[in-house]
Design a protein around this motif. Structure first.
Motif, PDB file in Angstrom:
ATOM      1  N   PRO A 127      -4.695   3.378   3.189  1.00 34.59           N
ATOM      2  CA  PRO A 127      -3.868   3.433   1.827  1.00 34.59           C
ATOM      3  C   PRO A 127      -4.566   2.922   0.805  1.00 34.59           C
ATOM      4  O   PRO A 127      -5.550   2.176   0.887  1.00 34.59           O
ATOM      5  CB  PRO A 127      -2.699   2.334   2.354  1.00 34.59           C
ATOM      6  CG  PRO A 127      -3.494   1.639   3.364  1.00 34.59           C
ATOM      7  CD  PRO A 127      -4.493   2.290   4.213  1.00 34.59           C
ATOM      8  N   GLU A 128      -3.892   3.114  -0.385  1.00 30.93           N
ATOM      9  CA  GLU A 128      -4.351   2.524  -1.823  1.00 30.93           C
ATOM     10  C   GLU A 128      -3.220   1.757  -2.041  1.00 30.93           C
ATOM     11  O   GLU A 128      -2.036   1.605  -1.778  1.00 30.93           O
ATOM     12  CB  GLU A 128      -4.519   3.679  -2.473  1.00 30.93           C
ATOM     13  CG  GLU A 128      -3.241   4.629  -2.862  1.00 30.93           C
ATOM     14  CD  GLU A 128      -3.630   5.818  -3.949  1.00 30.93           C
ATOM     15  OE1 GLU A 128      -2.425   6.338  -4.242  1.00 30.93           O
ATOM     16  OE2 GLU A 128      -4.707   6.084  -4.104  1.00 30.93           O
ATOM     17  N   LEU A 129      -3.578   0.684  -3.285  1.00 34.94           N
ATOM     18  CA  LEU A 129      -2.707   0.001  -3.696  1.00 34.94           C
ATOM     19  C   LEU A 129      -1.640   0.668  -4.287  1.00 34.94           C
ATOM     20  O   LEU A 129      -1.852   1.419  -5.182  1.00 34.94           O
ATOM     21  CB  LEU A 129      -3.549  -0.975  -4.382  1.00 34.94           C
ATOM     22  CG  LEU A 129      -2.772  -2.254  -5.278  1.00 34.94           C
ATOM     23  CD1 LEU A 129      -2.161  -3.193  -4.108  1.00 34.94           C
ATOM     24  CD2 LEU A 129      -3.567  -2.947  -6.092  1.00 34.94           C
ATOM     25  N   LEU A 158      -1.692  -2.722   3.899  1.00 33.57           N
ATOM     26  CA  LEU A 158      -3.199  -2.168   3.342  1.00 33.57           C
ATOM     27  C   LEU A 158      -4.286  -2.623   4.226  1.00 33.57           C
ATOM     28  O   LEU A 158      -5.355  -1.887   4.064  1.00 33.57           O
ATOM     29  CB  LEU A 158      -3.415  -3.024   1.878  1.00 33.57           C
ATOM     30  CG  LEU A 158      -2.629  -2.660   0.816  1.00 33.57           C
ATOM     31  CD1 LEU A 158      -2.699  -3.604  -0.412  1.00 33.57           C
ATOM     32  CD2 LEU A 158      -3.335  -1.207   0.250  1.00 33.57           C
ATOM     33  N   GLY A 194       0.764  -1.265  -0.071  1.00 33.18           N
ATOM     34  CA  GLY A 194       0.078  -0.058  -0.012  1.00 33.18           C
ATOM     35  C   GLY A 194       0.888   1.270  -0.073  1.00 33.18           C
ATOM     36  O   GLY A 194       2.075   1.414   0.370  1.00 33.18           O
TER      37      GLY A 194
END
Length: 337
Positions: free
Chosen positions: A333-335, A308, A260
């Motif tokens: 969080p984002e990938l 993540l 993440g």
């Protein structure tokens, strides 16, 4: 961007750090005015990249004129085995010209030209610790910053030597980097510098030579960042899984690593990008797991390779103390792409 280009208003003249070494040379990141030691430079990377002193001065290929208005900075371990400390000199044996000089008792920093020196003052300096020391020349005088804080009072420019010809004085074993004494970086800039500029340079060089911290629970006077594995959050007494772990750079760490990322921008009023320290806290354990500095031109920051399956709190601090800290909690969080 490199650490020596962090401040837009300062023009780099020469820059050296322990990440740019070739044999016996400390390479100039700005041009080709390299520093040459008397033997192959020994390097290390715990906790941050450094080269080791060998009780001998190191020569700069072409002496660097000291800017009338500018910055001369050194980042090194002030070691009790190398007292008094003289980081920069004009010629071999000093010739009565040197700067970034700490007295043998640790109670005074000096600038000396043509055999005449004067003390900035400012009280004692901690031995056996890393210090970022910056001399700011201002035309008719100079001031000195130790770890981002001005010490003592301004000195007349009559105490500022004209050129920098070598690292170390050469007037005796104690007047240059002692055997094994760590040196991290040296830089020279032209231009007008503020305290905030000096602090930005210090933050940038520390970040570049250390990399992103995998996990830590505090700061250590000698090493900068003390990296300790946090206890397992599921074990109340916190006695299991406690150990020492080194900084892992951009790699994954066993406690909070993943695929993440959290990105953002730091701005002040009225929405101008600024460079500030940004800290990432894991919400479930309240551990500080990353820290970084936002880009001075864009204000952008990024925390990469984080887990993540949890949320985080992001804190931004204003070292100029003009604004209160800014906080955002429950950030997901984002990938990573």
């Amino acid at each position: 961007m490199t650490w020596w280009t962090t401040v837009p208003g300062l023009t780099p003249v020469a820059a050296y750090d322990a990440g740019r070494v070739s044999g016996a040379q400390l390479l100039d990141g700005v041009g080709s005015n390299h520093i040459t030691a008397t033997a192959t430079l020994v390097t290390a990377d715990f906790i941050r990249k450094n080269i080791k002193g060998n009780n001998a001065p190191m020569t700069i290929a072409t002496p660097i004129p000291v800017p009338v208005t500018g910055v001369i900075a050194g980042f090194w371990r002030v070691d009790t085995h190398a007292t008094p400390t003289v980081l920069l000199a004009k010629t071999a044996g000093g010739g009565g010209d040197y700067m970034l000089h700490l007295s043998a008792n640790g109670n005074g920093w000096y600038a000396t030209a043509n055999g005449v020196g004067m003390q900035y003052g400012g009280g004692s300096t901690t031995w056996d610790a890393d210090h970022f020391v910056a001399m700011v020349t201002r035309g008719t005088d100079s001031i000195l910053y130790i770890d981002g804080v001005q010490v003592g009072t301004a000195l007349s420019s009559i105490y500022t030597m004209s050129h920098i010809g070598q690292v170390g004085w050469g007037g005796g074993v104690q007047h240059q980097l002692a055997l094994g004494q760590p040196l991290y970086a040296i830089g020279v800039w032209s231009g007008t510098a503020t305290q905030a500029d000096i602090q930005a340079l210090e933050a940038a060089v520390k970040l570049e030579l250390m990399g992103e911290v995998a996990s830590y629970r505090g700061f250590d006077a000698k090493f900068g960042v003390l990296g300790l594995c946090p206890p397992d959050p599921l074990i109340p007494n916190g006695l299991k899984n406690i150990g020492f772990t080194p900084s892992l750079g951009q790699g994954l760490d066993m406690h909070f690593g993943g695929h993440g990322q959290i990105t953002g921008t730091v701005k002040n009023a009225p929405a101008s990008p600024v460079q500030r320290r940004v800290v990432l806290i894991d919400d479930s354990t309240q551990y500080v797991i990353r820290q970084t500095f936002s880009d001075p031109l864009t204000g952008a920051y990024a925390f990469t390779r984080i887990a993540l399956d949890r949320t985080y709190t992001v804190l931004s601090f204003d070292h100029t103390q003009a604004y209160r800290a800014v906080i955002a909690d429950r950030v997901a969080p984002e990938l990573m792409p």
